[in-house]
Scaffold this active site. Structure first.
Site: not given
Ligand SMILES: Cc1ncc(COP(=O)(O)O)c(C=O)c1O
Length: 389
Positions: A128, A215, A244
């Site tokens: 993702f 990532d 995040k």
């Protein structure tokens, strides 16, 4: 109630009025323990007094100037990110998916500089990377991609944690320019690769002249027991995406790169109106300072190991449990059945958590939880899983 919002989220029937540390309170005053941190964001917990004060102070001083002038807080943040990652330069944006876009744009420039007309990127099954068109095209999920065709081209997909699949591509003529991988897959249900996998990818990239992109939007910033999960192995990437937890809930994302890759972006080739404004960057600098001073990486590593051990001891022999896995405070419990109502059941018991891939309970608690809160998460999750047995 939602007539004026686009219907993009399956929301739980609760909303929170305030938070403090790992606690949240809904409108009726009921208290919940937060075991998901707004999907890995509020690592320092809710309403952190220092973060709140810095945001208020900077908002009174100067929120935004755009990147037409120097932004000292952005420069400070770049230096801090370079120090903790081992990379050289940062582009600061507003989200994870934008950090991925920046990384993919650098790959295109790198490929073209090498004379490759259609630079390719090896990506992983079940990965993702976000919801913009390039990021969702890189993502290994038919559900995320469905309906948004034509996808952005140039992605070649292989199974995660399978070094030989990557070596096979390298062994034949190809137009690959980079590998993009999550060092621990998050949305895929907390998939931790074998030791040596990331170092193996590094070796292939070195041999082929490919860029290695990690990532770490979900796994980064102390969650797994190091600043970044790749630091558990001898495998420094060429490009790193981070977001995040970076400003504990204030929107921000960063794409970091080694100087050779970073230098491919020159004035006018990339940009963002909001990206890297003084408010976001000072907040992120504060968050990184707190993470360092409070040794949150060590704390996450130790507490996570304890939670994993306790969960395994209590649940491993239970029939619905397929696997309990994770690193630090990034924990997944995979069951043998779909458990879409599990989130609601946990909520009734005052615990906020998440389920991914329909069958995996995902725990990403704030890194500041104490031992009692960790025990409470383990106890509530275990009781609920046992009730399925
Ligand atoms: C590994 C990973 N990459 C990218 C993203 C996208 O980040 P954002 O939602 O901030 O755009 C996420 C979000 O969950 C993620 O977990």
């Amino acid at each position: 109630m939602n007539d004026h919002l686009m219907n993009t989220y399956a929301r739980l029937p609760v909303s929170f009025e305030r938070g403090e540390g790992a606690w949240l309170w809904d409108e009726s005053g009921k208290r919940y323990l937060d075991a998901i941190s707004g999907l890995g964001v509020t690592a320092l917990g809710h309403a952190h007094p220092t973060v709140a004060e810095v945001i208020a102070d900077q908002a009174r001083l100067l929120m935004h100037t755009a990147n037409i002038v120097r932004i000292p807080w952005q420069e400070k943040l770049g230096a801090k990110l370079a120090e903790i990652s081992g990379l050289d330069r940062a582009f600061i944006g507003n989200s994870g998916t934008e950090a991925i876009e920046c990384a993919l744009k650098i790959v295109r420039l790198a490929g073209h500089a090498r004379g490759i007309a259609l630079p390719g990127v090896i990506v992983m099954e079940n990965s993702f990377h976000g919801r913009t068109l390039a990021a969702l095209s890189a993502t290994g999920s038919g559900k995320v991609q469905a309906g948004f065709e034509p996808l952005v081209g140039g992605f070649e997909r292989v199974p995660f944690n399978d070094l030989s699949a990557v070596e096979k591509i390298a062994a034949v003529p190809n137009e690959i320019t980079a590998i993009l991988v999550e060092p621990i897959q998050g949305e895929a249900g907390i998939q931790v690769p074998d030791t040596g996998y990331l170092a193996g990818l590094r070796r292939v990239c070195d041999a082929e002249g490919w860029l290695l992109i990690f990532d770490e939007i979900q796994s980064g910033l102390c969650r797994t027991g190091r600043w970044y999960a790749y630091q558990h192995e001898e495998a420094i990437p060429d490009i790193l995406t981070s977001a995040k937890a970076l400003a504990n809930g204030f929107p921000i994302g960063a794409c970091l790169a080694r100087v050779e890759a970073a230098e491919l972006l020159t004035p006018g080739r990339h940009g963002s109106t909001f990206g890297g404004n003084p408010l976001a960057c000072r907040t992120a600098c504060t968050v990184l300072d707190i993470m360092r001073h409070e040794h949150l990486a060590d704390r996450a590593g130790a507490l996570g190991a304890r939670m994993l051990a306790d969960l395994r001891q209590r649940l491993e022999s239970r029939s619905p449990v397929v696997s309990i896995r994770g690193r630090g405070l990034m924990i997944g419990i995979e069951l043998d059945r779909e458990i879409e109502d599990f989130k609601a059941l946990a909520l009734e018991r005052g615990l906020l958590l998440n389920v991914t891939r329909s069958k995996v309970i995902r725990l990403l608690p704030p890194l500041i939880i104490d031992e009692d809160q960790a025990d409470e998460i383990v106890a509530t999750v275990s009781t609920l899983v046992e009730s399925l047995d």
